[in-house]
Design an enzyme around this catalytic site. Structure first.
Site, PDB file in Angstrom:
ATOM      1  N   LYS A 162     -19.288  15.290  15.588  1.00 43.79           N
ATOM      2  CA  LYS A 162     -20.678  15.619  15.921  1.00 43.79           C
ATOM      3  C   LYS A 162     -21.340  16.270  14.707  1.00 43.79           C
ATOM      4  CE  LYS A 162     -23.575  17.833  19.328  1.00 43.79           C
ATOM      5  NZ  LYS A 162     -24.485  18.304  18.289  1.00 43.79           N
ATOM      6  N   LYS A 220     -20.963  16.184  24.967  1.00 41.57           N
ATOM      7  CA  LYS A 220     -20.780  16.977  23.750  1.00 41.57           C
ATOM      8  C   LYS A 220     -19.829  18.141  24.000  1.00 41.57           C
ATOM      9  CE  LYS A 220     -25.428  18.797  24.506  1.00 41.57           C
ATOM     10  NZ  LYS A 220     -26.811  18.587  24.096  1.00 41.57           N
TER      11      LYS A 220
HETATM   12  P1  ATP Z   1     -30.094  16.870  22.711  1.00 37.16           P
HETATM   13  O1  ATP Z   1     -30.392  16.009  21.533  1.00 37.16           O
HETATM   14  O2  ATP Z   1     -28.971  16.347  23.563  1.00 37.16           O
HETATM   15  O3  ATP Z   1     -31.305  17.285  23.487  1.00 37.16           O
HETATM   16  P2  ATP Z   1     -29.703  19.102  20.960  1.00 37.16           P
HETATM   17  O4  ATP Z   1     -30.828  18.685  20.131  1.00 37.16           O
HETATM   18  O5  ATP Z   1     -29.597  20.528  21.381  1.00 37.16           O
HETATM   19  O6  ATP Z   1     -29.488  18.229  22.248  1.00 37.16           O
HETATM   20  P3  ATP Z   1     -26.995  18.910  20.581  1.00 37.16           P
HETATM   21  O7  ATP Z   1     -26.846  19.481  21.932  1.00 37.16           O
HETATM   22  O8  ATP Z   1     -26.399  19.679  19.489  1.00 37.16           O
HETATM   23  O9  ATP Z   1     -28.460  18.689  20.176  1.00 37.16           O
HETATM   24  O10 ATP Z   1     -26.338  17.447  20.598  1.00 37.16           O
HETATM   25  C1  ATP Z   1     -26.939  16.208  20.714  1.00 37.16           C
HETATM   26  C2  ATP Z   1     -27.300  15.648  19.366  1.00 37.16           C
HETATM   27  O11 ATP Z   1     -26.154  15.514  18.525  1.00 37.16           O
HETATM   28  C3  ATP Z   1     -27.832  14.233  19.372  1.00 37.16           C
HETATM   29  O12 ATP Z   1     -29.180  14.173  19.745  1.00 37.16           O
HETATM   30  C4  ATP Z   1     -27.612  13.792  17.932  1.00 37.16           C
HETATM   31  O13 ATP Z   1     -28.735  14.165  17.157  1.00 37.16           O
HETATM   32  C5  ATP Z   1     -26.448  14.635  17.470  1.00 37.16           C
HETATM   33  N1  ATP Z   1     -25.239  13.889  17.094  1.00 37.16           N
HETATM   34  C6  ATP Z   1     -24.441  14.238  16.069  1.00 37.16           C
HETATM   35  N2  ATP Z   1     -23.394  13.445  15.956  1.00 37.16           N
HETATM   36  C7  ATP Z   1     -23.509  12.514  16.927  1.00 37.16           C
HETATM   37  C8  ATP Z   1     -22.706  11.405  17.330  1.00 37.16           C
HETATM   38  N3  ATP Z   1     -21.579  11.086  16.708  1.00 37.16           N
HETATM   39  N4  ATP Z   1     -23.134  10.683  18.389  1.00 37.16           N
HETATM   40  C9  ATP Z   1     -24.264  11.003  19.034  1.00 37.16           C
HETATM   41  N5  ATP Z   1     -25.065  12.039  18.704  1.00 37.16           N
HETATM   42  C10 ATP Z   1     -24.695  12.799  17.664  1.00 37.16           C
END
Ligand code: ATP
Length: 579
Positions: free
Chosen positions: A251, A421
């Site tokens: 991630k 996640k």
């Molecule tokens: P969200 O985008 O789910 O509203 P957020 O902005 O708080 O949440 P996180 O909760 O940290 O972000 O996690 C989701 C985000 O992680 C995704 O929107 C994407 O930008 C990122 N991401 C990073 N690596 C990956 C991956 N391998 N596959 C999918 N998403 C990923």
């Protein structure tokens, strides 16, 4: 359609804060709209001229509108300014002054929706020398023919202060209600919307061609697909229990991008579907080299250190946005993009295909070690193996992992367990940060009083009711400069009364339209009688304990992209699972 009808309905909307009533008023208005104009009406209700990804803004400042009002109504500019000071709303100024000139000898022809909309579009499109004057004269032209009500809404629209208090979910419910008398088609409309991100186009297709055409809606290169989102679970064990054997990807804490290549043209869209093409010339150049004529894929763009290979976090990556010389920054902070999904290739829509098939195709196109490379990934059904991969990624400085169901399609615009996640947790803190929307601010006492802002009142999104419910007051995390900047930004979107889409028991000193998202860290989520998020007749609302802002505004997120009440509830429950 006559514009005056729309103005009348907007007045009715303005007069209520009851969600159900607003929904009824809006569906009645949609029922009155002709098939070929419903798109224009929907854009206006969204307070836009075109879908957000087209980036078409009207570009009128208060001062320009003052001049347009003065010109249209034959009023001295000084008087317009005076009235503005008194009323605090240029819409009301336009309304009052238009009323005065309506005893003209020749009654002007009534304005139509098409004329008003085309006027807005033309205003947005003029550029170059003389643009300011041209914009003023187009809007003055509309105002000079408007009756007081119409003038009020035209004026508010052009400076981005229409503030009807309706979100996309309410618009979709109302479209369904207008056509079939209930909300039953909302799901179908939402699916189509998720595939093209253009609610005007969805409404027009629905009104002109019916529900069958909506059900057949397909991905189109050039139109961003609303992004798939992840759920969260507290441990590898929980994840395997939930989805069984799955893919586990690194991630990355970068900038999410959706890339569209259409022949020689490349478009990049951010998490909230804004066009980001100008920001990443290095990625554009690489995408152009791909041999696929048409392709849509998603990944995380990150800057990295060329010597150590270390990946920099989001905050460093977005410094590109703030700097003007992107070309220069591209050299100083080179980029990588970790591609994690493939949505479309040469006429084939991959979104309904299972993850494993999409990934296979993705790996046939993108290769390790290149600027565009596949995300790191393993497939496992063993929690221990997942834990090991997680630990490795975390010690390499990444955020954690993303587990993905092998047989799941790409769920456009949805947050579900197809993606899960798992993030590293910090001692004594919530594992996750929370994205909240600012709905007001408190002036504060002590040293902060000198900035006129001491804390912000923040809310999460209740997706069922389409409103924002408060969860905390945040008074730390920003630097002095950021507080000063924030206050300026918030004053521009301040409103006199609680906005229609905000549910709050706390009365801040200044209310603002829900617009800006900030990420906050907190120690835990607790229950509190002060907040409305998750509050029911039996239960108290949720609150954040010791909330502090991380970085500044999340410009890549829209208010509806903030965490939702449902997610907060889940995170609240997950806290008790941690030891
Ligand atoms: P969200 O985008 O789910 O509203 P957020 O902005 O708080 O949440 P996180 O909760 O940290 O972000 O996690 C989701 C985000 O992680 C995704 O929107 C994407 O930008 C990122 N991401 C990073 N690596 C990956 C991956 N391998 N596959 C999918 N998403 C990923």
């Amino acid at each position: 359609m006559k514009f005056v009808i729309i103005a009348e309905y907007f007045e009715k909307l303005e007069a209520t804060t009851k969600r159900l009533e607003m929904f009824k008023i809006l569906s009645e208005l949609f029922r009155k709209a002709p098939k070929n104009e419903i798109d224009k009406l929907v854009y206006i209700c969204q307070e836009r001229i075109k879908p957000p990804y087209e980036g078409i803004e009207i570009g009128m400042a208060d001062k320009m509108l003052e001049k347009a009002i003065a010109r249209a109504t034959g009023t001295d500019i000084k008087k317009v300014k005076e009235l503005y000071k008194k009323k605090g709303d240029l819409g009301l100024v336009a309304e009052a002054l238009s009323g005065k000139v309506k005893n003209k000898l020749i009654k002007p022809k009534e304005l139509t929706l098409a004329e008003v909309y085309n006027g807005f579009l033309k205003t947005a499109k003029v550029s170059g020398t003389g643009a300011v004057d041209q914009k003023i004269s187009i809007i003055a032209g509309l105002l000079s023919r408007a009756d007081p009500k119409e003038a009020k809404y035209i004026a508010r629209f052009v400076i981005g202060r229409l503030r009807l208090g309706i979100g996309d979910p309410t618009i979709m419910d109302s479209l369904s209600q207008a056509k079939v008398g209930d909300r039953s088609l909302r799901k179908d409309l939402e699916r189509a919307y998720n595939l093209c991100s253009d609610l005007g186009l969805v409404a027009k297709t629905f009104f002109e061609k019916g529900i069958d055409a909506i059900r057949k809606f397909k991905v189109t290169p050039g139109k961003p697909i609303r992004m798939a989102l992840a759920e969260r679970l507290p441990s590898p064990k929980d994840i395997i229990k939930k989805i069984g054997k799955c893919a586990v990807e690194a991630k990355y804490d970068g900038f999410r991008l959706q890339c569209h290549k259409i022949g020689n043209k490349v478009l990049l869209f951010s998490r909230n579907l804004e066009n980001m093409t100008h920001m990443f010339p290095d990625i554009i150049a690489e995408v152009k080299k791909l041999k696929q004529k048409e392709i849509i894929f998603e990944g995380e763009a990150l800057t990295y250190n060329e010597v150590t290979g270390e990946l920099y976090p989001f905050q460093v990556t977005i410094t590109r946005k703030r700097k003007y010389e992107i070309e220069k920054v591209s050299k100083e902070l080179p980029l990588r993009m970790f591609v994690f999904d493939l949505l479309y290739v040469n006429g084939k829509d991959y979104t309904p295909e299972p993850y494993i098939k999409r990934r296979k195709k993705l790996e046939s196109i993108f290769k390790k070690g290149e600027l565009l490379q596949p995300s790191a990934m393993i497939i496992t059904d063993d929690p221990k193996e997942m834990e090991k991969f997680f630990e490795e990624e975390v010690s390499a400085g990444l955020e954690g992992v993303m587990a993905k169901r092998l047989d799941a399609p790409y769920s456009a615009g949805a947050r579900n367990y197809n993606w899960i996640k798992l993030k590293r947790s910090y001692k004594g803190e919530l594992a996750d940060t929370i994205d909240v929307v600012i709905v007001g601010y408190l002036k504060g006492r002590g040293i902060r009083a000198k900035f006129g802002i001491g804390a912000i009142l923040v809310a999460v999104y209740d997706e069922k009711e389409d409103v924002f419910k408060t969860i905390a007051k945040v008074g730390s995390g920003f630097s002095e400069e950021q507080w000063i900047e924030l206050r300026k930004m918030l004053d521009k979107i301040s409103v006199k009364h609680k906005p229609a889409r905000v549910d709050s028991l706390i009365e801040p000193d200044v209310w603002v339209e829900p617009k800006y998202v900030v990420t906050v860290k907190a120690d835990e989520i607790t229950r509190s009688p002060l907040h409305t998020a998750g509050k029911t007749e039996k239960e108290e609302g949720f609150a954040l304990r010791f909330p502090r802002a991380v970085d500044f505004i999340r410009f890549d997120k829209s208010p509806e992209d903030a965490n939702t009440v449902t997610e907060i509830k889940k995170i609240y429950k997950m806290q008790f699972k941690h030891t």
